[in-house]
Design an enzyme around this catalytic site. Structure first.
Site, short mmCIF file in Angstrom:
data_model
loop_
_atom_site.label_atom_id
_atom_site.label_comp_id
_atom_site.label_asym_id
_atom_site.label_seq_id
_atom_site.Cartn_x
_atom_site.Cartn_y
_atom_site.Cartn_z
N TRP A 171 0.86 -1.19 0.00
CA TRP A 171 0.00 0.00 0.00
C TRP A 171 0.90 1.24 0.00
CZ3 TRP A 171 -2.09 2.61 4.87
CH2 TRP A 171 -3.06 3.57 4.54
N ASP A 218 -0.25 -5.71 9.49
CA ASP A 218 -1.24 -4.66 9.26
C ASP A 218 -2.57 -5.31 8.89
OD1 ASP A 218 -2.63 -2.40 8.61
OD2 ASP A 218 -1.52 -1.94 6.77
N ALA A 240 -6.31 -4.22 7.96
CA ALA A 240 -7.25 -3.12 7.69
C ALA A 240 -8.58 -3.63 7.15
CB ALA A 240 -6.63 -2.14 6.70
N LYS A 268 -12.68 0.32 7.39
CA LYS A 268 -13.45 -0.39 6.36
C LYS A 268 -14.52 -1.29 6.97
CE LYS A 268 -10.36 1.53 4.01
NZ LYS A 268 -9.48 1.55 2.90
C1 LIG Z 1 -3.35 -1.81 3.99
C2 LIG Z 1 -3.93 -0.68 4.77
N1 LIG Z 1 -3.48 -0.43 6.00
C3 LIG Z 1 -3.98 0.55 6.75
C4 LIG Z 1 -4.98 1.36 6.29
C5 LIG Z 1 -5.42 2.43 7.25
O1 LIG Z 1 -6.57 3.08 7.09
P1 LIG Z 1 -7.12 4.18 8.09
O2 LIG Z 1 -5.98 5.00 8.61
O3 LIG Z 1 -8.08 4.96 7.28
O4 LIG Z 1 -7.78 3.44 9.24
C6 LIG Z 1 -5.50 1.16 4.99
C7 LIG Z 1 -6.54 2.01 4.42
O5 LIG Z 1 -6.76 2.10 3.25
C8 LIG Z 1 -4.96 0.10 4.23
O6 LIG Z 1 -5.40 -0.18 2.99
#
Ligand SMILES: Cc1ncc(COP(=O)(O)O)c(C=O)c1O
Length: 399
Positions: free
Chosen positions: A130, A211, A213, A246
């Site tokens: 990401w 991670d 999400a 999400k």
């Molecule tokens: C792989 C991944 N990690 C972490 C996040 C963190 O998202 P947020 O900070 O909006 O909770 C996202 C959001 O798109 C993600 O795709």
């Protein structure tokens, strides 16, 4: 002083959003932004969230500060959701949790913690990963390197290449892994592959930084946390960053958690004290509202069931769209096998087309995706999958 600053180019995803908004074509399809959408193209507030929010607001009688580590009830509920209630790391008292401003906040807190413990650490991230992982982790001063991960030929994980690189890492290297629903490729490690990675992490003393999400949006809430639960029961130290954006649809409320597993309770207490110091030095206290909602949902049987059903509906919709997309692509462009889209998990897949083809899809067919051809599957709708597949076939057809 500020006049010395150069103007930065706009973030590509924000540019894509603006171009999509400005497009007046009624057929336009947005596969760019990484938010879940329903069949009407909306990103709705979940029913469980609405009900929990009402209960939270009705009960709330102060806006005074909570704590630098956030809401303790939320932190414990998240531990049970992520690890499972009877997980040995929890029952041994070796986990410490801090509420964070979204998954991004959690990722940064974890990076700052690693830097405090070992300033020369290198974090190894998958190729690709990401895009935001790079600034979030390197912004803390840690060095980043890459390990091979995605295999464009199969649409899956190039596991032997991944193992080959990880086997050579120096002890105490940090390895960032996606728990499930890999962003941007949709290619996940199988349970067998997680099991195979485990002895390598043990013998080479690697620190997994996992991670998560998209818990619940891949196969199921338990299955999607398989790697976390396995690694945290077998390894002395693991760092886990979790986002509620999400699966609870709480994007703008900035809700997430960082869980750190250590070898002893004393080390765990030291870690928490460091995390509190780090939080105080960046933003002091996390935002409360989203965490209060998640706490209410997870601790209320009825709301939890309702939420579970709503997550299952999102997951099934994504799985259905994956199936339908493969079928339609096969119908309009049988020369190419897009079957990988159905075997991948979560919201994203790489379509595997060139930048020129991505641009043509946008300019001629009003289908929007990032230049690397990442598509947000949830951006498709039953009524436009056929249009999408036809457009892809047109840009792939030999001229
Ligand atoms: C792989 C991944 N990690 C972490 C996040 C963190 O998202 P947020 O900070 O909006 O909770 C996202 C959001 O798109 C993600 O795709």
């Amino acid at each position: 002083m500020l006049e010395r600053l150069d103007r930065l180019p706009p973030d590509p995803i924000l540019g894509l959003m603006a171009a999509f908004r400005a497009d007046t074509d009624p057929h336009k399809v947005d596969l760019g932004v990484g938010v879940y959408r329903d069949d009407l193209g909306d990103t709705p507030i979940l029913k469980a969230v609405r009900q929990a929010e009402q209960a939270v607001l009705a009960r709330q009688n102060t806006k005074s500060y909570v704590a630098a580590a956030g809401n303790p009830g939320f932190n414990q509920a998240m531990e049970r959701l992520v690890f499972g209630a009877d997980h040995p790391a929890l029952t041994d008292g070796r986990v410490r949790t801090i509420q964070a401003p979204g998954g991004c906040g959690a990722l940064r807190l974890g990076a700052e913690l690693i830097r405090a413990a070992s300033p020369d650490s290198v974090v190894h991230v998958s190729t690709p990963t990401w895009a935001n992982h790079i600034p979030l982790l390197s912004g803390s001063g840690l060095k980043l390197e890459r390990y091979p991960y995605f295999d464009p030929a199969t649409g899956g994980v190039n596991f032997s290449a991944m193992m080959g690189t990880l086997e050579k890492l120096p002890a105490r290297s940090v390895v960032l892994l996606h728990a499930s629903c890999h962003n941007p490729t949709g290619a996940d490690l199988s349970e067998a592959q997680w099991r195979e990675l485990l002895p390598l992490f043990k013998s080479r003393n690697l620190l997994p930084y996992i991670d998560m999400a998209y818990q619940g949006l891949g196969i199921g809430a338990v299955e999607d946390a398989f790697g976390i639960r396995l690694f945290c029961s077998e390894l002395p130290e693991v760092t886990v960053a979790v986002s509620c954006s999400k699966n609870f649809g709480l994007y703008r409320e900035r809700t997430g958690s960082l869980h750190v597993v250590t070898q002893t309770k004393a080390a765990a207490d030291a870690v928490l004290s460091q995390l509190v110091r780090i939080a105080r030095s960046i933003y002091s206290m996390p935002p409360d509202h989203g965490a209060a909602i998640v706490h209410e949902i997870l601790d209320n049987k009825g709301l939890r069931e309702l939420w579970g059903d709503e997550v299952a509906a999102m997951r099934k919709r994504i799985q259905g769209l994956r199936r339908d997309a493969v079928q339609q692509l096969k119908k309009f462009h049988p020369q190419r096998d897009f079957g990988f889209i159905e075997t991948q998990r979560g919201m994203f897949s790489y379509l595997g087309i060139t930048v020129e083809q991505v641009r043509e899809l946008q300019s001629r067919h009003h289908v929007y995706m990032t230049d690397d051809s990442r598509i947000n599957i949830a951006g498709l709708r039953r009524e436009n999958i056929e249009y999408f597949a036809q457009a892809v076939a047109k840009v792939l057809a030999p001229r």
